[in-house]
Design a protein around this motif. Sequence first.
Motif, mmCIF file in Angstrom:
data_model
loop_
_atom_site.group_PDB
_atom_site.id
_atom_site.type_symbol
_atom_site.label_atom_id
_atom_site.label_comp_id
_atom_site.label_asym_id
_atom_site.label_seq_id
_atom_site.Cartn_x
_atom_site.Cartn_y
_atom_site.Cartn_z
ATOM 1 N N ARG A 299 -24.555 22.038 -57.503
ATOM 2 C CA ARG A 299 -25.229 20.684 -57.330
ATOM 3 C C ARG A 299 -25.659 20.638 -55.661
ATOM 4 O O ARG A 299 -26.744 19.990 -55.620
ATOM 5 N N LYS A 347 -18.243 13.522 -60.094
ATOM 6 C CA LYS A 347 -19.375 14.375 -59.977
ATOM 7 C C LYS A 347 -20.183 13.900 -58.763
ATOM 8 O O LYS A 347 -20.381 12.737 -58.755
ATOM 9 N N HIS A 349 -23.624 12.932 -57.691
ATOM 10 C CA HIS A 349 -24.950 13.004 -58.375
ATOM 11 C C HIS A 349 -25.989 12.738 -57.137
ATOM 12 O O HIS A 349 -25.723 11.805 -56.351
ATOM 13 N N GLY A 396 -30.411 15.691 -62.444
ATOM 14 C CA GLY A 396 -31.010 16.487 -61.585
ATOM 15 C C GLY A 396 -30.718 17.807 -61.521
ATOM 16 O O GLY A 396 -31.760 18.506 -61.418
ATOM 17 N N PRO A 397 -29.663 18.386 -61.576
ATOM 18 C CA PRO A 397 -29.409 19.793 -61.442
ATOM 19 C C PRO A 397 -29.739 20.472 -62.642
ATOM 20 O O PRO A 397 -29.594 21.900 -62.817
ATOM 21 N N GLN A 437 -27.754 10.559 -75.536
ATOM 22 C CA GLN A 437 -28.140 12.054 -75.016
ATOM 23 C C GLN A 437 -27.624 12.996 -75.819
ATOM 24 O O GLN A 437 -26.348 12.948 -76.240
ATOM 25 N N LYS A 508 -15.963 10.077 -73.782
ATOM 26 C CA LYS A 508 -15.863 9.929 -72.295
ATOM 27 C C LYS A 508 -14.921 8.379 -71.877
ATOM 28 O O LYS A 508 -15.710 7.440 -72.384
ATOM 29 N N THR A 512 -16.288 14.238 -69.679
ATOM 30 C CA THR A 512 -17.319 13.337 -69.020
ATOM 31 C C THR A 512 -18.606 14.028 -70.058
ATOM 32 O O THR A 512 -18.310 14.881 -71.089
ATOM 33 N N ILE A 513 -19.827 13.366 -69.860
ATOM 34 C CA ILE A 513 -20.936 13.636 -70.835
ATOM 35 C C ILE A 513 -21.428 15.084 -70.657
ATOM 36 O O ILE A 513 -21.304 16.047 -71.689
ATOM 37 N N GLU A 514 -21.715 15.379 -69.498
ATOM 38 C CA GLU A 514 -22.005 16.987 -69.101
ATOM 39 C C GLU A 514 -20.571 17.694 -69.068
ATOM 40 O O GLU A 514 -19.603 16.873 -68.768
HETATM 41 P P1 XMP Z 1 -21.140 12.510 -66.714
HETATM 42 O O1 XMP Z 1 -21.153 13.877 -67.068
HETATM 43 O O2 XMP Z 1 -20.669 12.359 -65.348
HETATM 44 O O3 XMP Z 1 -22.779 11.895 -66.685
HETATM 45 O O4 XMP Z 1 -20.388 11.804 -67.712
HETATM 46 C C1 XMP Z 1 -23.057 10.525 -66.637
HETATM 47 C C2 XMP Z 1 -24.598 10.720 -66.727
HETATM 48 O O5 XMP Z 1 -25.056 11.193 -65.598
HETATM 49 C C3 XMP Z 1 -25.651 12.430 -65.683
HETATM 50 N N1 XMP Z 1 -25.520 13.312 -64.870
HETATM 51 C C4 XMP Z 1 -26.077 13.563 -63.613
HETATM 52 N N2 XMP Z 1 -27.455 13.004 -63.280
HETATM 53 N N3 XMP Z 1 -27.383 14.515 -61.174
HETATM 54 C C5 XMP Z 1 -27.915 13.440 -62.217
HETATM 55 O O6 XMP Z 1 -29.092 13.020 -61.812
HETATM 56 C C6 XMP Z 1 -26.237 15.055 -61.566
HETATM 57 O O7 XMP Z 1 -25.512 15.529 -60.934
HETATM 58 C C7 XMP Z 1 -25.813 14.459 -62.902
HETATM 59 N N4 XMP Z 1 -24.471 14.965 -63.477
HETATM 60 C C8 XMP Z 1 -24.490 14.054 -64.618
HETATM 61 C C9 XMP Z 1 -25.568 12.739 -66.990
HETATM 62 O O8 XMP Z 1 -26.554 13.565 -67.708
HETATM 63 C C10 XMP Z 1 -25.080 11.555 -67.802
HETATM 64 O O9 XMP Z 1 -26.418 11.127 -68.376
#
Ligand code: XMP
Length: 516
Positions: A299, A347, A349, A396-397, A437, A508, A512-514
């Motif tokens: 990231r 994470k 962001h 974003g990544p 998603q 989640k 997490t989602i990703e």
């Molecule tokens: P997680 O994985 O944290 O994701 O449960 C929650 C939402 O955020 C998105 N996501 C990101 N969006 N930069 C972004 O712009 C990032 O580094 C990033 N990491 C996760 C993810 O796709 C989900 O919609």
Amino acid sequence: MSAHENRILILDYGSQFTQLIARRVREERVYCEVHPPTLTLEEIRAWQPRGIILSGGPASVYATNGPSAEPELLDLGVPVLGICYGMQLIAKMTGADVQAGRREYGRSQISVTVPDELFAGFETGESVTVWMSHGDHVDQPPQGYEVLATSPWLPVAAFRAVDRPVYGVQFHPEVAHTPRGDEMISNFVFRISGCEPTWTAGSFIDEHLTRIREQVGDEEVICGLSGGVDSSVAAALVQRAIGDQLTCIFVDTGLLRKAEREGVERTFRSHLGMRLEVVEAQDEFLSHLAGVEDPEQKRRIIGERFIRVFERAAKELGHDARFLVQGTLYPDVIESQAVRGPSAVIKTHHNVGGLPADMQFELVEPLRELFKDEVRNVGRELGLPEEVVGRHPFPGPGLAVRVLGDVTRERLDILREADAIYLEEIRAADLYDDIWQAFAVLLPVRSVGVMGDFRTYDSVVSLRAVTSRDGMTADWFPFPYDILARISNRIINEVAGVNRVCYDISSKPPATIEWE
Ligand code: XMP
């Protein structure tokens, strides 16, 4: 009436539900903002709220250094609603005792004891399901306050000042587990605070066209377009405000989904007539990512590269841009307002906070006040096609956090093919809009299989699909088996290098989602 004369202030005492309070108020089409409780009385007066909501919070009101409020807050002549910690704070500020112990977490029933505006639409004596989440509570209302509701556990589940519109509720009206909580919030916003439902996509656009023009004057502006909902809507709004002063830059990072670059060119250049430059930067991104396996390091590298590529592109393309448009949303802003002290970074962001310190642009962030669903409405109002505004979020990544472990061109190609088939089948089954998603992930392991008469030793793809309201919590999507079977068959047969497909059934939290 403009949004400025018609808005609710939310003071954030650190509850995980504070954003939900803001969402509920916005759903009533009333503008609101979340601010830290350190806002001074002067600042509050200057902000001119019609009503003030004090959120819940994890502290005890007796904790040393626990967040507080100035007692005069209740004398401003502005209605106040304290929720959980907010209610206990009102009790403490008005000289009542707050009792520790007797923790309560989960569903409860309150009974409305006195007819009042806050419970307009509820019968006296009616039993109402609510969600409780508290350690401390109030046993006796403060002097000059009356009890509006009780519960089997609590003699004071809700109170109000007899002579002023100052209210406290021990439960959480903002969460979905309080099924009629939205009625209570609506009562506070409209009946008690006298707001009107003027906050609409159209009013937002009108106000921000002016603000954007004021901010940038006749300077050049660039926008990093990712093709996702947020940057697309931000770009469309800024273009509406300043036309050809805006140049959109789309970076081909090599981390995009299949056909994404072509789709962006079609929509923004051909369809919307924007000035769009595509920067080829695949080699640059991939060489910086080579050998990097740690998700946070990926990231950071990508966030930093983006900015460097923009700066260079802006120079090379001959534009003298001073401003950079970003599609930052309100949840990012709230999370980055350091109101809740040190909390664990799950994470990074990179929209907020992750930008290099020596960045050379001033930011234009026209969506800073909006939640995702509001962004979509603004996009529709601006005439963006449904395939853009209705798109699933994309990080974003990009695919770098979906190719687990080392990110190589070959592994990205495998993932792109599998992901395209997966999404194609979801659309064919007409399920795209039922899912928050959906995406494929390439795992950093190989597994043994057999194809024809031959042993294979190939990659594993995991499929992820979740339902969610806001991305903060999520459940896995219950696909019909026949659809999963078709997707799996197609991926294994059509994508060289994949011999196994799994479906991710984690919610989640705790996942997490990703995956990274
Ligand atoms: P997680 O994985 O944290 O994701 O449960 C929650 C939402 O955020 C998105 N996501 C990101 N969006 N930069 C972004 O712009 C990032 O580094 C990033 N990491 C996760 C993810 O796709 C989900 O919609």
